[in-house]
Design a protein around this motif. Structure first.
Motif: not given
Ligand SMILES: *[C@@H]1O[C@H](CO)[C@@H](O)[C@H](O)[C@H]1NC(C)=O
Length: 333
Positions: A43, A46, A92, A94
């Motif tokens: 995914r 960040t 959190e 990712n």
């Molecule tokens: C992490 O991945 C989830 C599921 O794809 C997403 O909903 C969430 O916004 C992401 N978190 C960040 C901080 O990017």
């Protein structure tokens, strides 16, 4: 004067030609013979949301060791941090991690299986991790059971006969793979020597923008004992520094690790043109890089301990240890 300029221009063109030759050779090799077992695209990640975690460190938890550098980078020791907080925040965010390791020649048989199986027990548990194994013997990479969200990718590389050249070409290969594969897919990349064994948690607290490791043999010694390169002919030459860093582990964001790898490679090549080799090869250049570009996080020797050192009073957790040197296996045949 113009003659002198001509010489410099000639040398520069020489370097360019040599470098571009190597780059195209390696790019082709990486693209053509990389054989990929599995690559899932993680995914979006960040890193920004985890940057302030280090502000919450307990810098007073270890009164007998230095826990912060003069430029305010934390030096990570057991008791300073909350494992769960780091892990939760990185999940959190990712966060995804790439680990690179080189297992060339007999190093594969001697060390790779133990390295990988112990990493599965201790390295960044709970986070998506992809191991990139660089080897000249891809068919001999052992099958190991990986936890969910963890992958292995095997990349075939050329075998260099001198171990000094292997360790130097490593920098070029790391830069290449960041460009072609890792960038955009992984939040962090960590580069490890293979002759090591994970023994305890090596977790998300170790992640940072630019991460260097304090060498177990030098962290307590006065600066004049540091084995920097002292030959003015070498690009790694330095007269003063902050610490003596160990090249067995370095890491950070893709951008920062690529900058380090490129710096080391270019300077190693310039040395080669002058027939100079730095005292400790890529480690000398890495020390120079981190002197000029301060790391944002330092790992204490708890993250890479040599069990032959008898004074262990500072080492509360051995997270990774040097594997016993199996010279029999490495030198015979
Ligand atoms: C992490 O991945 C989830 C599921 O794809 C997403 O909903 C969430 O916004 C992401 N978190 C960040 C901080 O990017």
């Amino acid at each position: 004067m113009s003659n002198h300029r001509g010489k410099i221009a000639g040398l520069f063109i020489c370097i360019l030609l040599l470098a571009s030759g190597f780059i195209s050779l390696y790019t082709r090799r990486l693209r053509a013979v990389a054989f990929i077992k599995e690559l899932r695209v993680p995914r979006e990640s960040t890193p920004a949301t985890t940057n302030d975690l280090d502000d919450k460190l307990n810098f007073g938890a270890r009164p007998h060791v230095q826990t912060q550098t003069s430029w305010n980078a934390p030096i990570m020791w057991e008791l300073m941090f909350d494992n769960n907080l780091y892990d939760r925040k990185h999940k959190e965010a990712n966060t995804t991690v790439a680990l690179t390791v080189f297992a060339v020649g007999r190093y594969l048989e001697a060390y790779l299986k133990t390295f990988l199986t112990s990493a599965e027990e201790h390295f960044m548990l709970g986070l998506p991790v992809t191991y990139f194994v660089f080897t000249d013997l891809p068919e001999q990479v052992p099958e190991i059971t990986l936890a969910p969200q963890r992958n292995i990718i095997i990349v075939k590389v050329e075998k260099h006969t001198r171990w000094q050249d292997i360790s130097m070409m490593r920098m070029k290969t790391i830069s290449e793979v960041i460009d072609t594969v890792l960038q955009h897919k992984f939040t962090y990349v960590f580069c490890f020597d293979v002759d090591q064994i994970f023994k305890g948690r090596f977790g998300s607290e170790a992640l940072g923008e630019s991460v260097a490791l304090l060498h177990a043999h030098y962290y307590k010694l006065p600066k004049y004992r540091f084995t920097y390169d002292r030959n003015p002919e070498s690009k790694a030459y330095m007269t003063e520094g902050d610490y003596y860093y160990h090249a067995a582990i370095f890491g950070g964001t893709c951008e920062k690790v690529k900058a380090l790898a490129d710096y080391c490679y270019v300077n190693i090549m310039e040395d080669k043109l002058k027939n100079v080799e730095a005292l400790w090869h890529d480690e000398s250049h890495l020390n120079k890089y981190f002197w000029l570009n301060k790391p944002t996080k330092l790992l204490s020797p708890e993250y890479c301990w040599d069990e032959y050192i008898s004074n262990t009073e500072d080492i509360l957790v051995k997270r990774l240890v040097w594997a016993p040197k199996d010279y029999e296996k490495l030198r015979t045949r």
